[in-house]
Enzyme design. Structure first.
Site, PDB file in Angstrom:
ATOM      1  CB  CYS A  15      -0.909  -0.011   1.221  1.00  0.00           C
ATOM      2  SG  CYS A  15      -1.994   1.429   1.311  1.00  0.00           S
ATOM      3  CB  CYS A  32      -3.758   4.431   5.913  1.00  0.00           C
ATOM      4  SG  CYS A  32      -5.273   3.523   6.235  1.00  0.00           S
ATOM      5  CE1 TYR A  55     -21.280 -11.132  25.780  1.00  0.00           C
ATOM      6  CE2 TYR A  55     -20.321 -13.285  26.204  1.00  0.00           C
ATOM      7  CZ  TYR A  55     -20.684 -12.032  26.654  1.00  0.00           C
ATOM      8  OH  TYR A  55     -20.455 -11.686  27.964  1.00  0.00           O
ATOM      9  CD  GLU A  61     -26.118 -11.075  19.361  1.00  0.00           C
ATOM     10  OE1 GLU A  61     -26.096  -9.832  19.385  1.00  0.00           O
ATOM     11  OE2 GLU A  61     -25.104 -11.779  19.598  1.00  0.00           O
ATOM     12  CB  CYS A  88     -11.618 -10.159  18.230  1.00  0.00           C
ATOM     13  SG  CYS A  88     -12.781  -9.056  19.062  1.00  0.00           S
TER      14      CYS A  88
END
Length: 450
Positions: A70, A76, A310, A331, A406
């Site tokens: 990139c 960025c 979740y 959920e 995550c």
């Protein structure tokens, strides 16, 4: 008296911090600097007063360094480690997880090698671009420059699917031709704030979400006609109205402008409905790797009751449904819950029960009713779970907990509660986000305290 400028220093990069910045020592003190790689030899300017270091140039390149694809990589904020060769990215992510577990849990754990991709580019099935106007009022789109609210304009992101890159570029072109401006939050003028494109790679379906600051859409019919003529692969277009001063991209009100208002995707042999607001993993190839890894570690049996907390649009529970007696899927987000029910129907799955509830509240109520499950698979947001949810796990006493995260920082914090009654058996990093400093982890825990 004029301050004497200190000469620059030549330093060796010895490692990384959690942000992917390189670290080095100067005068016995640790420093960090961006855009360097371990084993680089760099010339740096160090401001001891402000505790800041600035890269001047790379004097000797590390064997782990590569030229980023990139051209705006250094400006960025989307990627942080594209200047590392991919094998080193995987090693870096494993190391970050290893150091976090040791530092937080005060114990050295064996971390399995990070599971990577064959092609770590163009993997994202969701493209989310902010729109703005430059000083000459030209429409621009892209990401924010890291740490700012300034939009850096570009048309090709090397993480995004090529089709979505082209659709965003087309939207900018159409706005120019129809004399439409991007939304200005300060003046409350203009039209488009963000564009989100969701893709089903497997079924070649494409959703375009136009986030506007107002419901009024001048030239809407011409806009749609021009967009669909240039991109017949688009299967649905949605206008999402978000007039609020907020960092949230999507508002609450939506109008379907074209198509059925959702797309479907095939993942691991199952069909899933994806609406504009539903959470769905952005890397489909690695999602299959992630889920199959989690299920293999869980080692489920046909007599098990599984709690899928979740649960989003029901992906994990549906993947697991053929391996267990029944699945309880929880959920909070309403549209994702409804999609999950529809997904089970489309896949003819009848042993999954779906609950539209807060995962913490649901599990606390289960504990109060003294209900039991054999296995919990939890995949909370980046902020992690809640202390109450974790305490409720200790109360219902499942034999195994599989934690999919995550964010390894909130993961290790949550594990501090669970290790009171559970032993960590396996820690498996999965690279869901190549070229970035993010890493997914799957942790298997088994109950040891009676």
């Amino acid at each position: 008296m004029k301050e004497i400028k200190k000469p620059t220093e030549t330093v060796s990069i010895i490692g990384y911090n959690e942000k992917g910045n390189g670290t080095f020592l100067s005068n016995g003190m640790p420093w960090e600097i961006s855009n360097v790689v371990e084993k680089d030899v760099a010339e740096v300017d160090i401001n001891y007063k402000n505790r800041e270091a600035r890269l001047i140039r790379i004097k000797e390149k590390s064997p782990y360094r590569t030229k980023p694809k990139c051209p705006i990589f250094e400006k960025c904020g989307g990627c942080q480690i594209q200047h590392m060769i991919y094998s080193h990215q995987l090693e870096y992510k494993k190391r970050i997880v290893e150091e976090l577990f040791k530092k937080t849990l005060k114990k050295t754990y064996t971390i399995k090698p990070c599971l990577g991709m064959d092609n770590p580019y163009y993997y994202r099935n969701k493209n989310q671009m902010v729109f703005g106007n430059d000083p000459k009022l030209k429409v621009i789109s892209g990401f924010y420059v890291e740490g700012t609210h300034k939009v850096i304009n570009f048309d090709n992101c090397y993480l995004q699917d090529d089709v979505t890159n082209k659709i965003v570029a087309t939207i900018k072109d159409i706005m120019v031709k129809l004399r439409l401006s991007a939304y200005n939050e300060d003046r409350k003028t203009g039209l488009i704030r963000h564009v989100m494109v969701k893709r089903s790679f497997s079924l070649n379906e494409t959703m375009v979400i136009l986030v506007t600051g107002t419901e009024v859409f001048p030239g809407r019919n011409n806009f749609l006609k021009m967009l669909l003529a240039r991109h017949p692969e688009i299967t649905t277009v949605i206008q999402n109205i978000n007039p609020k001063e907020t960092s949230a991209v999507l508002g609450n009100k939506e109008i379907v402008l074209y198509g059925k208002g959702y797309i479907t995707d095939c993942l691991g042999g199952y069909i899933f409905k994806i609406s504009s607001q539903s959470f769905y993993q952005v890397n489909p190839k690695q999602t299959v790797v992630l889920y199959l890894t989690a299920l293999k570690l869980a080692n489920l049996s046909k007599t098990n009751t599984l709690l899928d907390a979740y649960s989003g649009v029901g992906t994990i529970g549906i993947f697991a449904s053929s391996l267990v007696d029944k699945v309880i899927s929880v959920e909070l987000e309403k549209s994702a819950h409804l999609d999950a029910i529809e997904n089970a129907k489309m896949n003819k799955i009848k042993n999954v029960r779906f609950f539209n509830d807060d995962a913490t509240r649901f599990l606390i109520n289960m504990a109060r009713r003294k209900e039991k499950v054999d296995v919990v698979i939890m995949d909370p947001p980046r902020s992690g779970s809640t202390p109450q949810f974790l305490q409720a796990i200790l109360m219902i006493k499942p034999q195994k907990v599989v934690y999919i995260s995550c964010n390894p920082y909130t993961l290790v914090n949550d594990l501090q509660t669970l290790i009171k009654d559970y032993e960590i058996n396996t820690i498996q990093p999965v690279d869901m986000f190549p070229q970035t400093n993010h890493v997914e982890c799957v942790v298997l825990m088994s109950r040891v305290k009676e």
